[in-house]
Design a protein around this motif. Structure first.
Motif, short mmCIF file in Angstrom:
data_model
loop_
_atom_site.label_atom_id
_atom_site.label_comp_id
_atom_site.label_asym_id
_atom_site.label_seq_id
_atom_site.Cartn_x
_atom_site.Cartn_y
_atom_site.Cartn_z
N ALA A 291 2.37 0.74 11.94
CA ALA A 291 3.22 0.06 12.43
C ALA A 291 3.10 -1.43 12.73
N GLU A 292 1.76 -2.11 12.72
CA GLU A 292 1.71 -3.65 12.63
C GLU A 292 2.17 -4.36 11.49
N VAL A 293 2.42 -3.47 10.39
CA VAL A 293 2.87 -4.07 9.19
C VAL A 293 4.40 -3.60 8.91
N ASP A 294 5.14 -4.04 7.91
CA ASP A 294 6.40 -3.41 7.46
C ASP A 294 5.94 -2.17 6.89
N VAL A 295 6.75 -1.20 7.30
CA VAL A 295 6.49 0.50 6.89
C VAL A 295 7.98 0.71 6.49
N LEU A 296 7.76 1.47 5.01
CA LEU A 296 8.96 2.09 4.57
C LEU A 296 8.67 3.67 4.28
N VAL A 297 9.45 4.46 4.59
CA VAL A 297 9.17 5.99 4.37
C VAL A 297 10.06 6.25 3.22
N GLU A 298 9.57 6.92 2.26
CA GLU A 298 10.40 7.54 1.10
C GLU A 298 9.71 8.87 0.68
N PRO A 299 10.75 9.77 0.19
CA PRO A 299 10.27 10.69 -0.59
C PRO A 299 9.69 10.52 -1.92
N VAL B 76 -1.58 -12.40 4.86
CA VAL B 76 -0.87 -11.95 3.93
C VAL B 76 0.23 -11.04 4.30
N ALA B 77 1.18 -11.03 3.75
CA ALA B 77 2.28 -10.25 4.09
C ALA B 77 1.86 -8.60 3.77
N ALA B 78 2.16 -7.72 4.39
CA ALA B 78 1.81 -6.56 3.93
C ALA B 78 3.03 -5.50 4.09
N ILE B 79 3.23 -4.33 3.17
CA ILE B 79 4.33 -3.51 3.15
C ILE B 79 3.66 -2.05 3.01
N ALA B 80 3.66 -1.20 3.85
CA ALA B 80 3.06 0.07 3.66
C ALA B 80 4.28 0.92 3.17
N VAL B 81 3.88 1.69 2.29
CA VAL B 81 5.14 2.64 1.90
C VAL B 81 4.43 4.15 1.94
N VAL B 82 5.03 4.77 3.03
CA VAL B 82 4.47 6.20 3.42
C VAL B 82 5.48 7.16 2.46
N VAL B 83 4.78 7.89 1.56
CA VAL B 83 5.57 8.83 0.39
C VAL B 83 5.24 10.24 1.26
N ALA C 197 3.05 6.53 9.24
CA ALA C 197 3.96 5.21 9.99
C ALA C 197 3.63 4.82 10.99
N GLU C 198 3.47 5.53 12.09
CA GLU C 198 2.90 5.12 13.57
C GLU C 198 1.52 4.34 13.38
N ARG C 199 0.76 4.84 12.52
CA ARG C 199 -0.91 4.22 12.49
C ARG C 199 -0.71 2.61 11.85
N GLY D 89 0.67 -1.34 -0.10
CA GLY D 89 0.05 0.13 -0.04
C GLY D 89 0.81 1.22 -0.14
N PHE D 90 0.64 2.21 -0.76
CA PHE D 90 1.18 3.58 -0.97
C PHE D 90 0.30 4.51 -0.42
N PHE D 91 0.65 5.30 0.53
CA PHE D 91 -0.16 6.22 1.35
C PHE D 91 0.74 7.68 1.32
N THR D 92 0.19 8.68 1.35
CA THR D 92 0.94 10.16 1.40
C THR D 92 0.21 10.82 2.58
N GLU D 93 0.79 11.47 3.36
CA GLU D 93 0.23 12.46 4.45
C GLU D 93 -0.59 13.41 4.01
N GLY D 94 -1.70 13.56 4.83
CA GLY D 94 -2.68 14.65 4.48
C GLY D 94 -3.51 14.30 3.24
N CYS D 95 -3.57 12.89 2.92
CA CYS D 95 -4.48 12.31 1.88
C CYS D 95 -5.77 11.63 2.66
N ARG D 96 -6.81 12.34 2.67
CA ARG D 96 -7.89 11.95 3.20
C ARG D 96 -8.47 10.37 2.96
N PRO D 97 -8.43 10.18 1.50
CA PRO D 97 -8.62 8.57 1.24
C PRO D 97 -7.64 7.61 1.67
#
Length: 173
Positions: free
Chosen positions: A123-131, A102-109, A119-121, A77-85
């Motif tokens: 935290a129960e899955v693998d979280v990556l933060v990238e620009p 299922v394995a889950a990776i959350a990418v916070v852009v 990233a804190e919300r 899953g790809f998420f970005t801060e401030g995105c209501r959806p």
């Protein structure tokens, strides 16, 4: 009698002019509607059946993750801060991970240094933060948020889009 003929001619000309103007207004309104219509929704993410190149990264928690894993199908899953959806879909993302196993990776852009909220919300899955424009978002052709992808053990995309309805059904492992 001459007045009657003149009145009829004036009425016919007025009616014809009124119809001509009405058709012009309708045409302009249709052009206006076309210009104001939202663009067709385009799903973000790679097309089903395409292959993602092997990617690895270190999570926020310090673990190594890879998109190609012989032991698991991965929900990304790809998420970005401030995105209501994005904020709205995070609980369902976590629930699907928990229910199906299922394995889950959350990418916070994010380009901000305070991208910790999502990233804190997550935290129960693998979280990556990238620009923005980072290697994971680029490899997955992310063009809007949230973007969800289901990837098989060999890196083949099983489905992608902006909602869980765009993905194949996930069942409990």
């Amino acid at each position: 009698m001459d007045y009657l003929v003149v009145a009829v001619v004036v009425a016919l000309v007025s009616t014809a002019l009124n119809l001509l103007l009405t058709f012009g207004v309708i045409r302009k309104l249709r052009e206006h509607d076309t210009r104001l219509a939202p663009p067709p929704a385009s799903d973000s993410g790679p097309p089903t059946g395409s292959t993602i190149a092997p990617l690895t990264a270190t999570t926020v928690a310090g673990h190594q993750v890879s998109i190609v894993d012989a032991d698991r199908v991965t929900l990304v899953g790809f998420f970005t801060e401030g995105c209501r959806p994005c904020a709205d879909i995070i609980p369902e993302f976590l629930d699907r991970h928990a229910r199906t196993g299922v394995a889950a990776i959350a990418v916070v852009v994010t380009d901000a240094t305070d991208g910790e909220t999502y990233a804190e919300r997550l935290a129960e899955v693998d979280v990556l933060v990238e620009p923005s424009g980072g290697s994971w978002a680029t490899a997955f052709r992310v063009s809007s948020f949230p973007t969800l992808c289901l990837v098989d053990r060999g890196g083949v995309i099983l489905g992608s889009g902006n909602a869980f309805t765009d993905l194949p059904t996930l069942t409990a492992a």
